[in-house]
Scaffold this motif. Structure first.
Motif, short mmCIF file in Angstrom:
data_model
loop_
_atom_site.label_atom_id
_atom_site.label_comp_id
_atom_site.label_asym_id
_atom_site.label_seq_id
_atom_site.Cartn_x
_atom_site.Cartn_y
_atom_site.Cartn_z
N GLY A 19 -84.54 -39.49 66.40
CA GLY A 19 -85.30 -38.73 65.42
C GLY A 19 -86.30 -37.77 66.03
O GLY A 19 -86.70 -37.92 67.19
N SER A 20 -86.71 -36.79 65.24
CA SER A 20 -87.67 -35.78 65.70
C SER A 20 -88.98 -36.40 66.16
O SER A 20 -89.58 -35.99 67.16
CB SER A 20 -87.97 -34.79 64.58
N LEU A 176 -82.61 -45.03 66.08
CA LEU A 176 -83.92 -45.19 66.70
C LEU A 176 -84.96 -44.55 65.81
O LEU A 176 -84.85 -43.38 65.46
CB LEU A 176 -83.93 -44.57 68.10
N SER A 177 -85.98 -45.30 65.45
CA SER A 177 -86.90 -44.87 64.43
C SER A 177 -88.34 -45.13 64.87
O SER A 177 -88.61 -45.58 65.98
CB SER A 177 -86.59 -45.63 63.13
N ASP A 178 -89.28 -44.82 63.95
CA ASP A 178 -90.68 -45.14 64.20
C ASP A 178 -91.06 -46.45 63.51
O ASP A 178 -92.23 -46.76 63.36
CB ASP A 178 -91.59 -44.00 63.73
N ILE A 179 -90.05 -47.23 63.12
CA ILE A 179 -90.25 -48.55 62.56
C ILE A 179 -89.15 -49.45 63.11
O ILE A 179 -88.06 -48.96 63.46
CB ILE A 179 -90.22 -48.51 61.01
N ASP A 180 -89.42 -50.74 63.24
CA ASP A 180 -88.48 -51.61 63.95
C ASP A 180 -87.47 -52.30 63.05
O ASP A 180 -86.84 -53.28 63.46
CB ASP A 180 -89.21 -52.65 64.81
N GLY A 181 -87.28 -51.78 61.83
CA GLY A 181 -86.24 -52.33 60.98
C GLY A 181 -86.61 -52.26 59.52
O GLY A 181 -87.58 -51.60 59.12
N VAL A 240 -77.79 -50.65 63.51
CA VAL A 240 -79.06 -51.29 63.77
C VAL A 240 -80.18 -50.27 63.64
O VAL A 240 -80.05 -49.13 64.10
CB VAL A 240 -79.09 -51.97 65.17
N ILE A 241 -81.25 -50.66 62.96
CA ILE A 241 -82.48 -49.86 62.91
C ILE A 241 -83.45 -50.51 63.87
O ILE A 241 -83.73 -51.72 63.76
CB ILE A 241 -83.08 -49.83 61.49
N ALA A 242 -83.96 -49.74 64.81
CA ALA A 242 -84.83 -50.30 65.84
C ALA A 242 -85.95 -49.33 66.18
O ALA A 242 -85.81 -48.12 66.02
CB ALA A 242 -84.03 -50.65 67.10
N MET A 243 -87.06 -49.88 66.66
CA MET A 243 -88.18 -49.07 67.12
C MET A 243 -87.76 -48.25 68.34
O MET A 243 -87.20 -48.77 69.30
CB MET A 243 -89.36 -49.97 67.47
N GLY A 244 -88.04 -46.96 68.29
CA GLY A 244 -87.64 -46.10 69.39
C GLY A 244 -88.79 -45.53 70.19
O GLY A 244 -88.55 -44.85 71.19
N LYS A 245 -90.02 -45.78 69.79
CA LYS A 245 -91.15 -45.09 70.43
C LYS A 245 -91.37 -45.53 71.87
O LYS A 245 -91.81 -44.73 72.70
CB LYS A 245 -92.42 -45.32 69.61
N GLU A 246 -91.09 -46.79 72.18
CA GLU A 246 -91.28 -47.27 73.54
C GLU A 246 -90.13 -46.80 74.42
O GLU A 246 -89.04 -46.47 73.95
CB GLU A 246 -91.36 -48.80 73.55
#
Length: 374
Positions: A19-20, A176-181, A240-246
């Motif tokens: 994501g952006s 990959l998102s800004d939330i972990d699910g 899968v929706i997962a946190m991508g920020k790290e």
């Protein structure tokens, strides 16, 4: 290791949506190069163990607006298109540079949702992506924002990523998102919300848990992710929706980081054949000889040499019936040729196709992946 965590390592064909908000620093408008390098390391690790990887990347508008002096206010449609035009170059170059560290070739593909939904465009897009994967490249796909006005206003790359997964029969999609699910409620607003680790069916209760996107660079949100999940699961693709920020987000998933897996009831090949068998009405037909009928029964593709007649008018990508000499329907599938070309090459060996048609098409009249018996 949980079963779904293990499935990421065991995936055959992996689609990763970026994501952006992960790619572009909202304060500076610049690409987060260190994060992108870590993602490239993740991709290289996946490929080293034999997995095929496709990246669906947002970020062209976010990356381009800074360089055109378009910060600090909402953009008009034509400004979004201008930002996408300059940002896409920067984005593609960044992917090229970071994956070159691992001697991985990058290919850029720009699609619209229509390209994935129209059967002829669908076949062309799939053939291109399949060829790139076979040649060892990593396709980096984005929406064609400079021309797809409806997608800029209402679209999102979550849905595009799911359509790409469906198109290429991927078995795993990572958002990959800004939330972990998926949570029981929006955790930014409700501290009592809890993470749901696995979803096997998109019930009304599950859909009611989705919230709206917060203001910022990302055009997605949990609503669009559940739309993507419905498409992916219907195609037999795990999501899968997962946190991508790290850094190294794929490695973090495999290490057991919190996430939500959406688990389909069938695998991609089965789901695709169900779609062909149950959703598509044949437009025309071909008649085949006994040898071709035996080949189909053995699970092989339909070659032009086994076709004795072509009936009706159809275009490349249209669903057609496959009949024997007595008129019984043996199979249905998507034709790799229109009816005129199919009639010209019927009864001929595949190596003769180029001489007959003046171009080198597919060796098969209907590929076995696009064919269902009965």
């Amino acid at each position: 290791m949980p079963a779904m965590t293990a499935s990421l390592a065991q995936a055959r064909r992996l689609v990763i949506k970026v994501g952006s908000a992960l790619l572009v620093d909202p304060r500076t408008g610049l690409l987060r190069r260190a994060w992108l390098d870590a993602l490239a390391d993740d991709v290289a690790r996946c490929r080293a163990r034999g997995q095929e990887v496709i990246i669906v990347s947002s970020g062209s508008i976010a990356a381009g607006r800074e360089h055109l002096g378009l910060k600090g206010r909402p953009l008009r449609l034509e400004e979004k298109q201008a930002a996408a035009a300059t940002g896409q170059i920067r984005l593609a170059h960044a992917y090229q540079e970071t994956l070159a560290r691992h001697d991985i070739t990058v290919a850029q593909i720009l699609l619209t949702l229509q390209d994935t939904e129209d059967r002829r465009r669908h076949l062309n897009g799939r053939a291109t992506i399949e060829t790139l994967l076979r040649l060892g490249a990593v396709p980096v796909i984005n929406e064609n924002d400079t021309v797809a006005t409806a997608e800029i206003r209402f679209g999102d790359n979550d849905r595009l990523a799911a359509r790409v997964s469906q198109m290429v029969s991927a078995d795993t999609l990572v958002l990959l998102s800004d939330i972990d699910g998926l949570y029981t409620a929006d955790p930014k607003r409700d501290p009592s919300a809890t993470l749901i680790p696995e979803v096997h069916e998109l019930t009304p209760e599950i859909e009611a848990m989705a919230g709206e996107a917060l203001p910022g660079y990302s055009s997605g949100g949990m609503v669009t992710k559940l739309v993507a999940a419905r498409i992916a699961m219907g195609a037999g693709c795990r999501m899968v929706i997962a946190m991508g920020k790290e850094a190294a987000p794929l490695q973090r998933i495999e290490s057991g980081a919190p996430c939500t897996w959406f688990v389909p009831g069938a695998e991609p090949r089965t789901a695709r054949k169900r779609w062909i068998a149950g959703s598509l009405k044949p437009i025309g037909s071909v008649v085949i000889d006994a040898g071709a009928a035996r080949a189909l029964a053995d699970g092989r593709s339909l070659l032009p040499a086994g076709v004795t007649a072509v009936e009706g008018r159809f275009r490349r990508g249209d669903p057609i019936a496959v009949k024997d000499g007595q008129g019984r329907v043996l199979a249905r599938g998507l034709s790799a040729y229109d009816s005129d070309d199919a009639d010209r090459i019927r009864g001929h060996k595949s190596r003769e196709i180029e001489a007959i048609l003046g171009y080198r098409g597919r060796d098969e009249m209907i590929h076995r992946d696009d064919l269902v018996l009965g």
